[in-house]
Design a protein around this motif. Structure first.
Motif, short mmCIF file in Angstrom:
data_model
loop_
_atom_site.label_atom_id
_atom_site.label_comp_id
_atom_site.label_asym_id
_atom_site.label_seq_id
_atom_site.Cartn_x
_atom_site.Cartn_y
_atom_site.Cartn_z
N PRO A 128 37.14 55.89 41.78
CA PRO A 128 37.88 54.63 41.83
C PRO A 128 37.68 53.94 43.18
N VAL A 129 37.49 52.62 43.15
CA VAL A 129 37.29 51.90 44.42
C VAL A 129 38.44 50.93 44.60
N LEU A 272 46.16 44.40 31.37
CA LEU A 272 46.14 45.60 32.22
C LEU A 272 46.74 45.39 33.60
N LEU A 273 46.68 44.18 34.10
CA LEU A 273 47.16 43.95 35.47
C LEU A 273 48.13 42.77 35.48
N PRO A 274 49.27 42.92 34.79
CA PRO A 274 50.15 41.76 34.66
C PRO A 274 50.63 41.22 36.00
N GLY A 275 50.61 42.04 37.05
CA GLY A 275 51.09 41.57 38.36
C GLY A 275 50.06 40.71 39.08
N VAL A 276 48.80 40.79 38.65
CA VAL A 276 47.75 40.09 39.39
C VAL A 276 47.60 38.66 38.85
N SER A 277 47.56 37.70 39.77
CA SER A 277 47.48 36.32 39.33
C SER A 277 46.03 35.94 39.05
N PRO A 278 45.79 35.09 38.01
CA PRO A 278 44.41 34.71 37.70
C PRO A 278 43.75 33.91 38.82
N ASP A 279 44.55 33.40 39.76
CA ASP A 279 43.93 32.56 40.78
C ASP A 279 43.61 33.32 42.07
N VAL A 285 36.81 39.45 39.27
CA VAL A 285 35.99 40.26 38.37
C VAL A 285 35.92 41.72 38.84
N PHE A 286 35.84 41.88 40.16
CA PHE A 286 35.68 43.24 40.69
C PHE A 286 36.98 44.04 40.57
N ASN A 287 38.10 43.35 40.53
CA ASN A 287 39.37 44.06 40.32
C ASN A 287 39.62 44.38 38.87
N VAL A 288 39.23 43.45 38.00
CA VAL A 288 39.61 43.59 36.59
C VAL A 288 38.65 44.50 35.81
N LEU A 289 37.34 44.25 35.96
CA LEU A 289 36.40 44.93 35.05
C LEU A 289 36.44 46.46 35.13
N PRO A 290 36.49 47.06 36.33
CA PRO A 290 36.54 48.52 36.35
C PRO A 290 37.72 49.09 35.54
N ARG A 291 38.85 48.33 35.49
CA ARG A 291 39.99 48.80 34.68
C ARG A 291 39.65 48.75 33.19
N VAL A 292 38.83 47.77 32.81
CA VAL A 292 38.46 47.67 31.39
C VAL A 292 37.55 48.85 31.05
N PHE A 293 36.63 49.15 31.95
CA PHE A 293 35.71 50.27 31.68
C PHE A 293 36.49 51.58 31.51
#
Ligand code: PFF
Length: 463
Positions: A128-129, A272-279, A285-293
């Motif tokens: 995990p990074v 997966l990351l309801p606390g993280v804002s889309p803006d 992308v680097f925060n979200v995609l690894p969680r999807v994988f």
């Protein structure tokens, strides 16, 4: 006096397919998968997507054709094209700007590509990074970025057609397949509905001047329009090529990948990351995609590693074309050898990439640099580069090029250039293109620029 200018004997694309793949490879890149989702997030979601699609169809596509026409007619690089067609020093500055933009964007584009290389390994090894820690470690980020620029130089040195074009023909379709797989996983996650809604249902009240400028800038960034790239690539096209059809493929492919890119990110973000804002910007992308994988069982990490590997290939097919523009200029206009041009510009880009790499380190000088542009606050060296070169300069170049062919030159000659090899373009489409280049493109771009400097009210946001 059609085609009075005889193109010099330079290279030519072997086939239409080769051109579509090379130009499509240039268009499809980090701009679609990394930049599009975060710019969408910063500009309110669905409303931005709606404006973006309009910008691609009504402004981007006519300008794509405009650049190809200019390139094929003159058979030159962006500066040479305007010189050869009789443009004065003033209009030639549009070509010089193209060369500068490609060089400047290459420097910070490579930083993101470097992050991508890092993520290939961390996914494959399955560690995990923490993105924030990663980008704040120059000891990782700078060498990875340099490695990417070296890869870019080595391809440009060897010419484009052999290795990368062949590889891209095989690898790009694989990238599309993986994107579809990831998007399918993302939209089926429990709680994905909110993200789909955010992404696909436009809230028209969110459209303002800033949203329109960002959408226009993103359309040009993504289509590789306004960089002189399509002039350069167009100069290698034979007169028999159906450029209308080719442009349709390029724009269609590019938009599909961008739209799918958003479909990978937003449903997963909300689920997966309801606390993280889309803006949250470039980190998105680097925060979200690894969680999807992590949610793809089994072998999610292998798919993750493959995804970042293919993203690297997409970035490379883009960065080589970015380097190719200044290289073509120095070869044509300054009579440098390809070797000298590729190494000199590549190494200069390495130096310029360092402040962009360091801009992620909180509290340091490059992170704190700021600029207030008519009320729009731009923070950090990276964002400054992306705003001035990756957005504003490109928009200005597009304005100048449309005024040049539309008003300074006889636009009908350029329309006839496009019709060569594309019989169906004669008639209404030709007239429509002339109308768009003469009127719609310059007027819309001028309004957007005036709006940005506050002429119609609140500066920056559009009022
Ligand atoms: N279109 C590329 C992307 O979306 O990543 C960026 C780009 C590459 C623009 C090469 C221009 C260019 F010459």
């Amino acid at each position: 006096m059609q085609n009075s200018i005889k193109p010099p004997s330079r290279g030519q694309w072997g086939s239409s397919f080769g051109f579509i793949m090379a130009a499509g490879g240039s268009a499809v890149g980090l701009g679609n998968i990394w930049r599009f989702p975060y710019i969408t997030g910063q500009n309110g979601g669905g409303a931005f997507v709606f404006v973006y699609v309009l910008c691609v169809l009504l402004i981007g596509l006519p300008l794509l054709l405009n650049e190809i026409a200019l390139g094929r007619k003159s058979g030159r690089n962006p500066v040479g094209a305007i010189k050869e067609t009789g443009g004065s020093g003033f209009w030639q500055t549009a070509g010089v700007l193209c060369v500068l933009v490609c060089f400047a964007v290459l420097s910070y584009y490579s930083v993101i590509a470097g992050w991508t290389i890092g993520y290939i390994f961390t996914e494959l090894i399955n560690i995990p990074v923490d993105f924030e820690d990663f980008v704040q470690t120059p000891l990782y980020v700078i060498p990875l970025c340099m490695l990417f620029i070296l890869m870019t130089i080595s391809v440009v040195l060897g010419g484009i057609s052999g290795g990368i074009e062949k590889a891209a023909k095989f690898l790009m379709p694989v990238l599309f397949l993986i994107i579809i797989l990831i998007a399918a996983r993302s939209v089926t996650l429990p709680g994905a509905g909110a993200g789909i809604e955010y992404y696909l249902s436009p809230d028209f009240t969110k459209i303002n001047g800033k949203v329109i400028l960002s959408a226009l800038g993103q359309a040009f960034f993504s289509l590789s329009v306004g960089w002189g790239l399509m002039i350069t690539f167009g100069s290698y096209l034979p007169k028999t090529n159906n450029v209308i059809q080719s442009s349709g493929w390029i724009a269609g492919m590019d938009s599909m990948v961008a739209l799918m890119g958003g479909l990978m990110i937003f449903p997963a973000l909300f689920a997966l990351l309801p606390g993280v804002s889309p803006d949250e910007g470039p980190a998105l992308v680097f925060n979200v995609l690894p969680r999807v994988f992590d949610q793809i069982e089994p072998f999610g990490n292998i798919i993750g590693g493959m995804f970042f590997l293919l993203l690297l290939v997409a970035a490379l097919t883009s960065s080589i074309s970015m380097l190719e523009v200044p290289v073509a200029y120095f070869i044509d206009e300054r009579k440098w050898s390809r070797k000298k041009a590729a190494w000199t510009i590549g190494i200069a880009a390495m130096f310029l990439s360092i402040p962009s790499s360091l801009a992620a380190v909180k509290g340091n000088f490059f992170n704190q640099l700021g600029f207030n542009f008519f009320g729009r606050q731009i923070a950090g060296f990276f964002d400054l580069m992306d705003f001035f070169f990756g957005t504003l300069a490109i928009v200005i170049i597009c304005l100048m090029l449309s005024l040049y062919t539309g008003w300074v030159k006889n636009v009908k000659e350029y329309a006839s250039e496009l019709a060569m090899g594309a019989v169906s373009f004669d008639g209404f489409p030709k007239k429509a293109w002339v109308f768009f280049i003469k009127w719609i493109c310059p007027i819309v771009i001028t309004l957007v620029l005036l709006n940005m400097i506050g002429v119609f009210g609140e500066p920056g946001e559009g009022g």
